[in-house]
Design an enzyme around this catalytic site. Sequence first.
Site, PDB file in Angstrom:
ATOM      1  N   GLY A 163     -14.531  20.189  39.915  1.00 45.75           N
ATOM      2  CA  GLY A 163     -14.316  18.828  39.412  1.00 45.75           C
ATOM      3  C   GLY A 163     -13.736  18.825  38.013  1.00 45.75           C
ATOM      4  O   GLY A 163     -13.951  17.895  37.242  1.00 45.75           O
ATOM      5  N   GLY A 178     -10.686  18.503  37.393  1.00 43.29           N
ATOM      6  CA  GLY A 178      -9.450  17.709  37.360  1.00 43.29           C
ATOM      7  C   GLY A 178      -8.200  18.529  37.606  1.00 43.29           C
ATOM      8  O   GLY A 178      -7.188  18.327  36.932  1.00 43.29           O
ATOM      9  N   SER A 179      -8.256  19.432  38.600  1.00 41.55           N
ATOM     10  CA  SER A 179      -7.078  20.278  38.832  1.00 41.55           C
ATOM     11  C   SER A 179      -5.895  19.457  39.321  1.00 41.55           C
ATOM     12  O   SER A 179      -4.743  19.788  39.021  1.00 41.55           O
ATOM     13  CB  SER A 179      -7.398  21.400  39.812  1.00 41.55           C
ATOM     14  OG  SER A 179      -7.912  20.873  40.995  1.00 41.55           O
ATOM     15  N   SER A 180      -6.141  18.345  40.045  1.00 44.43           N
ATOM     16  CA  SER A 180      -5.013  17.541  40.549  1.00 44.43           C
ATOM     17  C   SER A 180      -4.253  16.904  39.392  1.00 44.43           C
ATOM     18  O   SER A 180      -3.016  16.878  39.379  1.00 44.43           O
ATOM     19  CB  SER A 180      -5.501  16.425  41.472  1.00 44.43           C
ATOM     20  OG  SER A 180      -6.296  16.957  42.480  1.00 44.43           O
ATOM     21  N   ALA A 233      -4.273  17.963  36.247  1.00 41.50           N
ATOM     22  CA  ALA A 233      -3.653  19.029  35.449  1.00 41.50           C
ATOM     23  C   ALA A 233      -2.358  19.495  36.108  1.00 41.50           C
ATOM     24  O   ALA A 233      -1.337  19.671  35.432  1.00 41.50           O
ATOM     25  CB  ALA A 233      -4.633  20.179  35.269  1.00 41.50           C
ATOM     26  N   ASP A 265      -8.395  11.859  33.025  1.00 38.64           N
ATOM     27  CA  ASP A 265      -8.143  13.283  33.240  1.00 38.64           C
ATOM     28  C   ASP A 265      -6.686  13.639  32.915  1.00 38.64           C
ATOM     29  O   ASP A 265      -6.403  14.700  32.361  1.00 38.64           O
ATOM     30  CB  ASP A 265      -8.522  13.716  34.676  1.00 38.64           C
ATOM     31  CG  ASP A 265      -8.219  12.649  35.715  1.00 38.64           C
ATOM     32  OD1 ASP A 265      -7.538  11.660  35.374  1.00 38.64           O
ATOM     33  OD2 ASP A 265      -8.653  12.804  36.873  1.00 38.64           O
TER      34      ASP A 265
END
Length: 472
Positions: free
Chosen positions: A89, A91-93, A95, A136
């Site tokens: 969680g 926030g890879s999307s 990033a 994010d």
Amino acid sequence: MVSVSAPGKLMIFGEHAVVYGHPCVVTAVGERVTVSVEKTDDGRVIIEAPKVKNTTFVEEAIRQAKTHWNIPDCGLRVTTDSTFSSQYGFGSSSAVTVAVLDALRRFFEKKENKKELFDLAYKTILAVQGVGSGFDAAAAVWGGTLLYKKGGVLLEALKISGQLPLIVGYTGVKADTATIVREVADKRGKFPEKMDRIFDAIGKLAADAKQKIEEGDWERAGTLMDFNQEYLRDIGVSSDKLEMLISAAKKAGAWGAKLSGAGGGDCMIALASRDKHDAIKKAMTDAGGQVLEVVNCAPGVQMDTTDDQSELFVVVDKNDTVLGYKTRGECHADKTLMHRGIGLLVFDRTGRVLLQKRSMTKDTRPGYWSTSVGGHVMKGETYEQAIAREAKEELGIDVPMKLYKKHIIRYPGETEMEALFTATHEGPFHSNTEEIDEVKFFSKEELSSAITTGTIHLTEAVLLNLQVVGFL
Ligand code: MEV
């Protein structure tokens, strides 16, 4: 080829309330997503994203970038990599979205504008998942620790030196943010007054926490974390596993602890004095959690070459005798390694001084105003060669300079032997947008009033330098 990386994030205060327009506090973490872009000959767009389960964000970011910057159809290979699991969680999307957009922007040589990049990233994220405050994406673009309001209507970098004393624990349970945000929205539909009262209280608490963090009042910030967690419990987003880890951290001496993010799983955070970290980590592990060693206040999206941590600095003693060479990373992590630095104060003919606002991607003092030109002496360089190089790189100027003084500057985490130069120049300045957000001339009166009203924050070096030359 262009390669950039963007950080993940951790929500510190204000989740859910931020979706309804209240402020939150978010920090960027050291775990990063890297994206590289290169041209191919066959006219196809190839996405190579071995660690990404769902490439929708990458595809949408490419579509948005092409429309926004009028990028012609051509063959491209977009490759992504990441240092962290999308499970946590972090926030890879967001990033990856920010990194793809910034890599394409740089590859096609479009102008740098962080707000524009953020707006485009937020638009991409909304197009894919339909909900979210965009906090994010803000962390991925600006880095550091931010006070943020939905859509970027408020964006303020917190003035902190070093790291927040945080411990991060993973529950082992993957939360589905979009579903939880929709459930909370349903609840708000049913109990609007109660939910809005809670969101309002969380927002106030986040703004209060920003101040406590800047003052270094960690104990009070910890108490605010506990209050924030109570509200999150009230809106029903905590879970048994999160509560177990929070309670373990508190019992082992944390100032405060709460879930971080949408809730239902993912991570919790605890704020604690450094000497208690080991005991708290053990308690959280015994309670079934996985402690994640992540740094916070990390730089925002940046080209992989910015502030290269392996550059060699010149380490000296207090008489400026060379003792050896250490990397930027080593020198910035150890204040006993005094190293050679340089500063230049540029004045105009009326005596105003030119200051630069450091880019939010700098590894030290992002967003602070500093000396007209500053930097380090690299292995093999003299002070004079280093300042001439930096003046050209940072401001695009080549001017005669006078050595004013050599002195020692002690920062909280590093020590520099700085050679301060002065010069007269009226511009134009072609500032390097990688390193500098803005340059501006200040009269003595303008600068004193901006400092008194707190509208700008100066680095220790420029404060000292301006006092040394009698400007302040
Ligand atoms: C999720 O990490 C944080 C939420 O506030 C959603 C958002 O702000 O987009 C729940």
